[in-house]
Design a protein around this motif. Sequence first.
Motif, PDB file in Angstrom:
ATOM      1  N   LEU A 145     -23.065 -61.163  23.838  1.00  0.00           N
ATOM      2  CA  LEU A 145     -22.874 -59.738  24.146  1.00  0.00           C
ATOM      3  C   LEU A 145     -21.446 -59.486  24.630  1.00  0.00           C
ATOM      4  N   ARG A 146     -20.955 -60.364  25.504  1.00  0.00           N
ATOM      5  CA  ARG A 146     -19.606 -60.185  26.051  1.00  0.00           C
ATOM      6  C   ARG A 146     -18.525 -60.399  25.001  1.00  0.00           C
ATOM      7  N   ILE A 147     -18.691 -61.416  24.183  1.00  0.00           N
ATOM      8  CA  ILE A 147     -17.711 -61.670  23.118  1.00  0.00           C
ATOM      9  C   ILE A 147     -17.616 -60.440  22.211  1.00  0.00           C
ATOM     10  N   LEU A 148     -18.762 -59.968  21.759  1.00  0.00           N
ATOM     11  CA  LEU A 148     -18.788 -58.822  20.853  1.00  0.00           C
ATOM     12  C   LEU A 148     -18.199 -57.585  21.516  1.00  0.00           C
ATOM     13  N   ASN A 149     -18.483 -57.393  22.794  1.00  0.00           N
ATOM     14  CA  ASN A 149     -17.920 -56.263  23.531  1.00  0.00           C
ATOM     15  C   ASN A 149     -16.391 -56.353  23.587  1.00  0.00           C
ATOM     16  N   HIS A 150     -15.870 -57.529  23.897  1.00  0.00           N
ATOM     17  CA  HIS A 150     -14.413 -57.715  23.969  1.00  0.00           C
ATOM     18  C   HIS A 150     -13.734 -57.489  22.619  1.00  0.00           C
ATOM     19  N   LEU A 151     -14.474 -57.728  21.543  1.00  0.00           N
ATOM     20  CA  LEU A 151     -13.903 -57.589  20.206  1.00  0.00           C
ATOM     21  C   LEU A 151     -14.178 -56.226  19.584  1.00  0.00           C
ATOM     22  N   SER A 155     -22.037 -52.479  23.226  1.00  0.00           N
ATOM     23  CA  SER A 155     -23.321 -51.781  23.182  1.00  0.00           C
ATOM     24  C   SER A 155     -23.243 -50.471  23.956  1.00  0.00           C
ATOM     25  N   ASN A 156     -23.904 -49.437  23.447  1.00  0.00           N
ATOM     26  CA  ASN A 156     -24.028 -48.167  24.156  1.00  0.00           C
ATOM     27  C   ASN A 156     -25.332 -48.071  24.936  1.00  0.00           C
ATOM     28  N   GLU A 157     -26.143 -49.112  24.838  1.00  0.00           N
ATOM     29  CA  GLU A 157     -27.421 -49.151  25.547  1.00  0.00           C
ATOM     30  C   GLU A 157     -27.170 -49.296  27.044  1.00  0.00           C
ATOM     31  N   PHE A 163     -24.538 -56.151  31.765  1.00  0.00           N
ATOM     32  CA  PHE A 163     -24.355 -57.568  31.418  1.00  0.00           C
ATOM     33  C   PHE A 163     -22.984 -57.851  30.795  1.00  0.00           C
ATOM     34  N   LEU A 164     -22.202 -56.817  30.583  1.00  0.00           N
ATOM     35  CA  LEU A 164     -20.949 -56.966  29.846  1.00  0.00           C
ATOM     36  C   LEU A 164     -19.748 -57.348  30.711  1.00  0.00           C
ATOM     37  N   SER A 165     -19.932 -57.401  32.018  1.00  0.00           N
ATOM     38  CA  SER A 165     -18.815 -57.786  32.896  1.00  0.00           C
ATOM     39  C   SER A 165     -19.371 -58.407  34.174  1.00  0.00           C
ATOM     40  N   GLY A 166     -18.464 -58.942  34.987  1.00  0.00           N
ATOM     41  CA  GLY A 166     -18.869 -59.569  36.243  1.00  0.00           C
ATOM     42  C   GLY A 166     -19.061 -61.066  36.090  1.00  0.00           C
ATOM     43  N   ASN A 167     -19.367 -61.703  37.206  1.00  0.00           N
ATOM     44  CA  ASN A 167     -19.543 -63.153  37.206  1.00  0.00           C
ATOM     45  C   ASN A 167     -20.841 -63.562  36.529  1.00  0.00           C
ATOM     46  N   LYS A 182     -34.074 -56.336  23.405  1.00  0.00           N
ATOM     47  CA  LYS A 182     -33.059 -55.323  23.135  1.00  0.00           C
ATOM     48  C   LYS A 182     -31.669 -55.960  23.007  1.00  0.00           C
ATOM     49  N   ALA A 183     -31.405 -56.964  23.853  1.00  0.00           N
ATOM     50  CA  ALA A 183     -30.108 -57.650  23.818  1.00  0.00           C
ATOM     51  C   ALA A 183     -29.904 -58.375  22.488  1.00  0.00           C
ATOM     52  N   VAL A 184     -30.944 -59.033  22.006  1.00  0.00           N
ATOM     53  CA  VAL A 184     -30.860 -59.735  20.716  1.00  0.00           C
ATOM     54  C   VAL A 184     -30.615 -58.728  19.591  1.00  0.00           C
ATOM     55  N   ILE A 185     -31.305 -57.592  19.641  1.00  0.00           N
ATOM     56  CA  ILE A 185     -31.091 -56.532  18.641  1.00  0.00           C
ATOM     57  C   ILE A 185     -29.635 -56.068  18.666  1.00  0.00           C
TER      58      ILE A 185
END
Length: 196
Positions: A145-151, A155-157, A163-167, A182-185
Amino acid sequence: MSHNIYKTEAIILGSKNSGESNRLLFLLTKELGFIIALSQGVRNLKSKLRYGLQDFNLINLELVRGKEVWRVTSAEIIKNYSKSLLGDEHKAKSAGRIFLVLRRLMHGESKNRELFEDVSQFLSFIEKEDLNSEKLLLLEILVNLRILNHLGYGSNEESIKKFLSGNINLELIDSLLAVRKKAVIEVNRALEESHL
């Protein structure tokens, strides 16, 4: 003719033998983004770089840009993840899958320090934590999820955004279980959008 020497931290995402003693390295770097670099003579028994340039390692790297490819001039291990991860088949496979996604999605040099930091954090976390197969899978989903977000495939969900940032920690991974489907989708949707 002198060449500029570029210094950067790098994570070795994978490698491929080239010629008799060379190796091509697939690198996620802090300063240059994703690059492929040639390490000449690294497979020779006398090579000083032989043990530092192993898959999964976090290294300090010096490079020069050649006509066709980056060339490694020196490397120093910051953290030897290869030894610990390769000693655990499940963790090695998990890291290998994450690195394969990175290699598929990243093309051309583009600095992305936040992505580099998240992948570094992933390596540190997976090395030190005792994770069962379910937690390893949740960790992979989180990191994807994070890799895809950075690229640019974020997700708009609302339920996914936290889950896209932080430790990365066990509490965060455990909380992903509630929205796992939902995350897998979202991961699959983003991979389809990338056409890779």
